[in-house]
Design a protein around this motif. Structure first.
Motif, PDB file in Angstrom:
ATOM      1  N   ARG A   1      -2.536   0.634  -9.318  1.00 34.57           N
ATOM      2  CA  ARG A   1      -3.560  -0.413  -9.267  1.00 34.57           C
ATOM      3  C   ARG A   1      -2.943  -1.767  -8.959  1.00 34.57           C
ATOM      4  O   ARG A   1      -3.459  -2.525  -8.128  1.00 34.57           O
ATOM      5  N   ASN A   2      -1.835  -2.090  -9.608  1.00 32.78           N
ATOM      6  CA  ASN A   2      -1.200  -3.383  -9.387  1.00 32.78           C
ATOM      7  C   ASN A   2      -0.713  -3.545  -7.953  1.00 32.78           C
ATOM      8  O   ASN A   2      -0.848  -4.616  -7.352  1.00 32.78           O
ATOM      9  N   TRP A   3      -0.138  -2.476  -7.397  1.00 30.81           N
ATOM     10  CA  TRP A   3       0.323  -2.546  -6.013  1.00 30.81           C
ATOM     11  C   TRP A   3      -0.850  -2.719  -5.045  1.00 30.81           C
ATOM     12  O   TRP A   3      -0.749  -3.456  -4.056  1.00 30.81           O
ATOM     13  N   LEU A   4      -1.967  -2.043  -5.329  1.00 30.02           N
ATOM     14  CA  LEU A   4      -3.136  -2.167  -4.459  1.00 30.02           C
ATOM     15  C   LEU A   4      -3.733  -3.569  -4.526  1.00 30.02           C
ATOM     16  O   LEU A   4      -4.157  -4.125  -3.501  1.00 30.02           O
ATOM     17  N   VAL A   5      -3.772  -4.153  -5.717  1.00 30.53           N
ATOM     18  CA  VAL A   5      -4.266  -5.530  -5.848  1.00 30.53           C
ATOM     19  C   VAL A   5      -3.362  -6.487  -5.083  1.00 30.53           C
ATOM     20  O   VAL A   5      -3.841  -7.400  -4.383  1.00 30.53           O
ATOM     21  N   THR A   6      -2.053  -6.285  -5.187  1.00 27.01           N
ATOM     22  CA  THR A   6      -1.114  -7.133  -4.446  1.00 27.01           C
ATOM     23  C   THR A   6      -1.296  -6.960  -2.945  1.00 27.01           C
ATOM     24  O   THR A   6      -1.263  -7.941  -2.184  1.00 27.01           O
TER      25      THR A   6
ATOM     26  N   THR B   1       0.835  -1.201   0.000  1.00 21.57           N
ATOM     27  CA  THR B   1       0.000   0.000   0.000  1.00 21.57           C
ATOM     28  C   THR B   1       0.866   1.246   0.000  1.00 21.57           C
ATOM     29  O   THR B   1       0.562   2.233  -0.690  1.00 21.57           O
ATOM     30  N   VAL B   2       1.955   1.232   0.774  1.00 15.68           N
ATOM     31  CA  VAL B   2       2.888   2.364   0.771  1.00 15.68           C
ATOM     32  C   VAL B   2       3.458   2.561  -0.629  1.00 15.68           C
ATOM     33  O   VAL B   2       3.558   3.699  -1.128  1.00 15.68           O
ATOM     34  N   ARG B   3       3.831   1.463  -1.297  1.00 12.98           N
ATOM     35  CA  ARG B   3       4.336   1.558  -2.675  1.00 12.98           C
ATOM     36  C   ARG B   3       3.259   2.128  -3.598  1.00 12.98           C
ATOM     37  O   ARG B   3       3.537   2.944  -4.491  1.00 12.98           O
ATOM     38  N   ALA B   4       2.005   1.684  -3.404  1.00 16.61           N
ATOM     39  CA  ALA B   4       0.914   2.146  -4.261  1.00 16.61           C
ATOM     40  C   ALA B   4       0.692   3.646  -4.138  1.00 16.61           C
ATOM     41  O   ALA B   4       0.460   4.333  -5.137  1.00 16.61           O
TER      42      ALA B   4
END
Length: 263
Positions: free
Chosen positions: A44-49, A32-35
């Protein structure tokens, strides 16, 4: 009434389940921090992960803990479709909460909506998982303790999302994940204390799969996913590192062009 044992293997299952909750929380918070530092498809990809990590960690925590659940006078089986559904619910609802925070313009409103949504999703996963239990007897719940477990889930989810918005350093994320893991474990065991079982002895074969036949292999697989994803996140450069690398490349390119003009 059957005697309930929540730790038939001693401290092994509570400790392992807590560890899985912490790993899922830590990975989800880091993603989430990365997102929040990314844009477009990358966000979007970071949030899905992040959602898959938190949902997987919570589900694995629940069913690793359930490996230690036993009731005297009856065997226990699990309805496979309902068990899988509980995993999907965990991921989908956590995803909704994480996306509310990741894309919300008003962070306070996004935090409240995301925390409520994610907390109710965690509670739904827990009680769907319990609905999948098959045994010889009737299962009932203490409403007050059920309500307390849901409240703990909402508070834990809100605190986790707040941490994702406000905590950046790896050390702080680790501490936050330990707290979240404790909160999720507390929610689980509060919900389990609410359970009462009236055993009805029977020689009939119970439908469904045993914990070792189905839940244990799935939990191991999901646990492996968490560890592999953790390694990927650890090795993936942060936004700051990518920006620093791009700046260094631009400076090197500019220096090369200046040297070429000088020659």
């Amino acid at each position: 009434m059957g005697h309930l044992d929540h730790a038939t293997f001693g401290w092994l299952t509570p400790v392992l389940s807590y560890a899985m909750a912490c790993i899922g929380a830590a990975l989800g918070l880091r993603c989430t921090v990365r997102a929040l530092g990314a844009t477009g498809r990358s966000r979007r990809n970071w949030l899905v992960t992040a959602a898959s990590a938190i949902g997987t960690g919570i589900w694995t925590m629940h069913f690793v803990a359930m490996l230690g659940f036993g009731v005297s006078g009856t065997d226990i089986r699990y309805d496979v479709p309902l068990t899988v559904l509980s995993l999907l619910v965990a991921m989908v609802v956590v995803c909704a909460g994480v996306f509310a925070v990741g894309y919300g313009r008003d962070r306070t409103s996004a935090l409240l909506v995301g925390g409520l949504t994610t907390g109710l999703g965690v509670a739904s996963m827990h009680y769907l998982g319990m609905a999948a239990v098959r045994l010889h007897g009737d299962v009932t719940y203490d409403p007050m303790r059920v309500g307390l477990s849901v409240a703990i889930a909402v508070v834990a989810a809100t605190a986790a999302l707040w941490a994702a918005l406000n905590i950046k350093s790896p050390v702080a994320v680790t501490l936050a994940s330990l707290v979240m893991g404790a909160a999720v474990s507390s929610m689980h065991y509060t919900g389990m204390v609410a359970v009462h079982v009236q055993v009805t002895p029977s020689g009939e074969t119970l439908p469904g799969a045993t914990a070792m036949q189905f839940i244990f292999p799935l939990a191991v697989g999901l646990g492996s996913y968490l560890f592999l994803t953790s390694a990927f996140v650890a090795l993936s450069p942060t936004t700051g590192e990518r920006e620093a690398s791009a700046s260094a490349q631009q400076a090197e390119s500019a220096a090369s062009r200046q040297q070429a003009r000088t020659v």
